[in-house]
Design a protein around this motif. Structure first.
Motif, PDB file in Angstrom:
ATOM      1  N   PHE A  56       0.842  -1.202   0.000  1.00  0.00           N
ATOM      2  CA  PHE A  56       0.000   0.000   0.000  1.00  0.00           C
ATOM      3  C   PHE A  56       0.876   1.250   0.000  1.00  0.00           C
ATOM      4  O   PHE A  56       0.583   2.216  -0.714  1.00  0.00           O
ATOM      5  CB  PHE A  56      -0.937   0.003   1.207  1.00  0.00           C
ATOM      6  N   ALA A  57       1.932   1.243   0.791  1.00  0.00           N
ATOM      7  CA  ALA A  57       2.826   2.403   0.844  1.00  0.00           C
ATOM      8  C   ALA A  57       3.455   2.668  -0.512  1.00  0.00           C
ATOM      9  O   ALA A  57       3.698   3.819  -0.891  1.00  0.00           O
ATOM     10  CB  ALA A  57       3.919   2.183   1.893  1.00  0.00           C
ATOM     11  N   ALA A  58       3.701   1.588  -1.258  1.00  0.00           N
ATOM     12  CA  ALA A  58       4.329   1.720  -2.575  1.00  0.00           C
ATOM     13  C   ALA A  58       3.335   2.140  -3.648  1.00  0.00           C
ATOM     14  O   ALA A  58       3.715   2.282  -4.814  1.00  0.00           O
ATOM     15  CB  ALA A  58       4.985   0.400  -2.964  1.00  0.00           C
ATOM     16  N   GLY A  59       2.085   2.329  -3.266  1.00  0.00           N
ATOM     17  CA  GLY A  59       1.079   2.773  -4.235  1.00  0.00           C
ATOM     18  C   GLY A  59       0.354   1.647  -4.933  1.00  0.00           C
ATOM     19  O   GLY A  59      -0.363   1.870  -5.911  1.00  0.00           O
ATOM     20  N   GLY A  60       0.508   0.415  -4.426  1.00  0.00           N
ATOM     21  CA  GLY A  60      -0.099  -0.724  -5.100  1.00  0.00           C
ATOM     22  C   GLY A  60      -1.227  -1.377  -4.340  1.00  0.00           C
ATOM     23  O   GLY A  60      -1.550  -2.540  -4.615  1.00  0.00           O
ATOM     24  N   GLY A  61      -1.850  -0.683  -3.409  1.00  0.00           N
ATOM     25  CA  GLY A  61      -2.913  -1.282  -2.611  1.00  0.00           C
ATOM     26  C   GLY A  61      -4.046  -1.855  -3.437  1.00  0.00           C
ATOM     27  O   GLY A  61      -4.567  -2.932  -3.127  1.00  0.00           O
ATOM     28  N   ALA A  62      -4.428  -1.176  -4.503  1.00  0.00           N
ATOM     29  CA  ALA A  62      -5.538  -1.638  -5.332  1.00  0.00           C
ATOM     30  C   ALA A  62      -5.198  -2.906  -6.098  1.00  0.00           C
ATOM     31  O   ALA A  62      -6.094  -3.570  -6.630  1.00  0.00           O
ATOM     32  CB  ALA A  62      -5.943  -0.538  -6.309  1.00  0.00           C
ATOM     33  N   ARG A  63      -3.927  -3.255  -6.141  1.00  0.00           N
ATOM     34  CA  ARG A  63      -3.500  -4.441  -6.882  1.00  0.00           C
ATOM     35  C   ARG A  63      -3.342  -5.668  -5.996  1.00  0.00           C
ATOM     36  O   ARG A  63      -3.025  -6.743  -6.484  1.00  0.00           O
ATOM     37  CB  ARG A  63      -2.183  -4.153  -7.593  1.00  0.00           C
ATOM     38  N   VAL A  64      -3.524  -5.504  -4.687  1.00  0.00           N
ATOM     39  CA  VAL A  64      -3.415  -6.632  -3.773  1.00  0.00           C
ATOM     40  C   VAL A  64      -4.741  -7.387  -3.780  1.00  0.00           C
ATOM     41  O   VAL A  64      -5.759  -6.889  -3.313  1.00  0.00           O
ATOM     42  CB  VAL A  64      -3.071  -6.165  -2.347  1.00  0.00           C
ATOM     43  N   VAL A  65      -4.721  -8.610  -4.323  1.00  0.00           N
ATOM     44  CA  VAL A  65      -5.954  -9.384  -4.488  1.00  0.00           C
ATOM     45  C   VAL A  65      -6.109 -10.461  -3.422  1.00  0.00           C
ATOM     46  O   VAL A  65      -7.177 -11.075  -3.314  1.00  0.00           O
ATOM     47  CB  VAL A  65      -6.008 -10.027  -5.885  1.00  0.00           C
ATOM     48  N   GLY A  66      -5.054 -10.688  -2.627  1.00  0.00           N
ATOM     49  CA  GLY A  66      -5.127 -11.673  -1.567  1.00  0.00           C
ATOM     50  C   GLY A  66      -4.125 -11.338  -0.479  1.00  0.00           C
ATOM     51  O   GLY A  66      -3.045 -10.820  -0.765  1.00  0.00           O
TER      52      GLY A  66
END
Length: 301
Positions: A56-66
């Motif tokens: 999330f800190a790296a800007g990828g929270g929306a891409r975490v699916v599990g």
């Protein structure tokens, strides 16, 4: 074996379902191994709570699916589908999510499960920041894998700046001897081979059991009494108030000759802020620095 082979085939079909349209991305993970993606990761599975925070800190929270159990920060992470915990993973659920990257805790996830994950031929990034600088580096590397470099670099810079400000303010203060109590039964602490030891030093503290082995040594009450720390610190489930009793540290109150007890230097810090190597560690460090400054102010004039 047939079941594992079927899972592997499903994973391979997910990986090669589309043709790469970007230049390959390669970073080195915390095990020293290269991790290469044909394109920025779009579907990521996180197998540790600190990993979820870093993504999330790296800007990828929306891409975490599990994610695994206790992946509870930020708030949005609580809605991510669960794929088990660090002891028991649901491999079928992981494969069904069609991840193009799995991020694991190098020493937290069981070795047997890691072997099964590797058999799926899905790219794996091992994460285990061991130093304060590693947290910022991890955010940048995950940002590269996600294609979110700008957001990641901004978060990494903010963390680096916050730590630098604390170091400039407290590192040269008169030293305070510190016992960090990881667990009370059996009594356990940390040696110097971990991030929190650096946090103690950052605040001008000295870890009285830094030279012990292994990384999380079991010690005796007598050893603590002999070390006679000026402050005793432990992790708590949530933030504590100065006037709130700390059950994990109550055992020490009988030893009135212990400096930390006689001066009231028994401190609790929200465990999520000091046990996870994420940007929130800067908040935990700030709290510890304030606590150790309080210990200095309580010294006899």
């Amino acid at each position: 074996m047939k079941r594992l082979a079927a899972i592997a085939c499903l994973a391979m079909s997910a990986i090669f379902a589309t043709t790469p349209a970007h230049a390959a991305i390669t970073v080195t993970d915390d095990s020293g191994a290269p991790v290469t993606l044909d394109r920025p990761a779009a579907r990521v599975v996180s197998l540790a709570p600190h990993v979820t925070e870093l993504l999330f800190a790296a800007g990828g929270g929306a891409r975490v699916v599990g994610a695994v159990t206790y992946s509870d920060y930020p708030k949005e992470a609580q809605a991510i589908p669960r794929v088990g915990d660090n002891k028991a993973l649901d491999l079928e659920r992981i494969v069904a999510l069609h991840p193009d990257l799995i991020v694991v805790w190098r020493h937290g996830n069981a070795a047997r499960q890691m072997d099964r994950l590797k058999a799926l031929n899905i790219p794996i990034y091992f994460s285990e920041p061991r130093h304060l600088d590693d947290i910022a580096t991890s955010i940048d590397k995950l940002g590269a894998l996600l294609g979110t470099q700008a957001s990641a670099h901004a978060a990494a810079d903010t963390f680096t700046r916050d730590i630098a400000q604390l170091r400039a303010r407290y590192a040269q203060q008169p030293p305070v001897s510190v016992f960090y109590q990881v667990w009370d039964d059996p009594l356990m602490t940390l040696n110097r081979d971990n991030v929190f030891d650096e946090v103690i030093a950052l605040c001008g503290g000295i870890n009285v059991f830094a030279a012990e082995t292994p990384r999380v040594p079991t010690i005796s009450t007598e050893a603590v009494l002999a070390a006679n720390p000026e402050a005793i610190v432990t992790a708590t489930p949530g933030a504590t108030k100065p006037d709130r009793p700390l059950p994990a540290l109550e055992r020490w109150r009988r030893w009135t000759s212990l400096t930390a007890v006689s001066r009231g230097n028994l401190f609790g810090i929200d465990g999520d802020l000091i046990n996870r190597p994420t940007p929130r560690l800067a908040l935990g460090a700030a709290q510890l620095c304030r606590d150790l400054q309080t210990a200095r102010e309580r010294r006899p004039k």
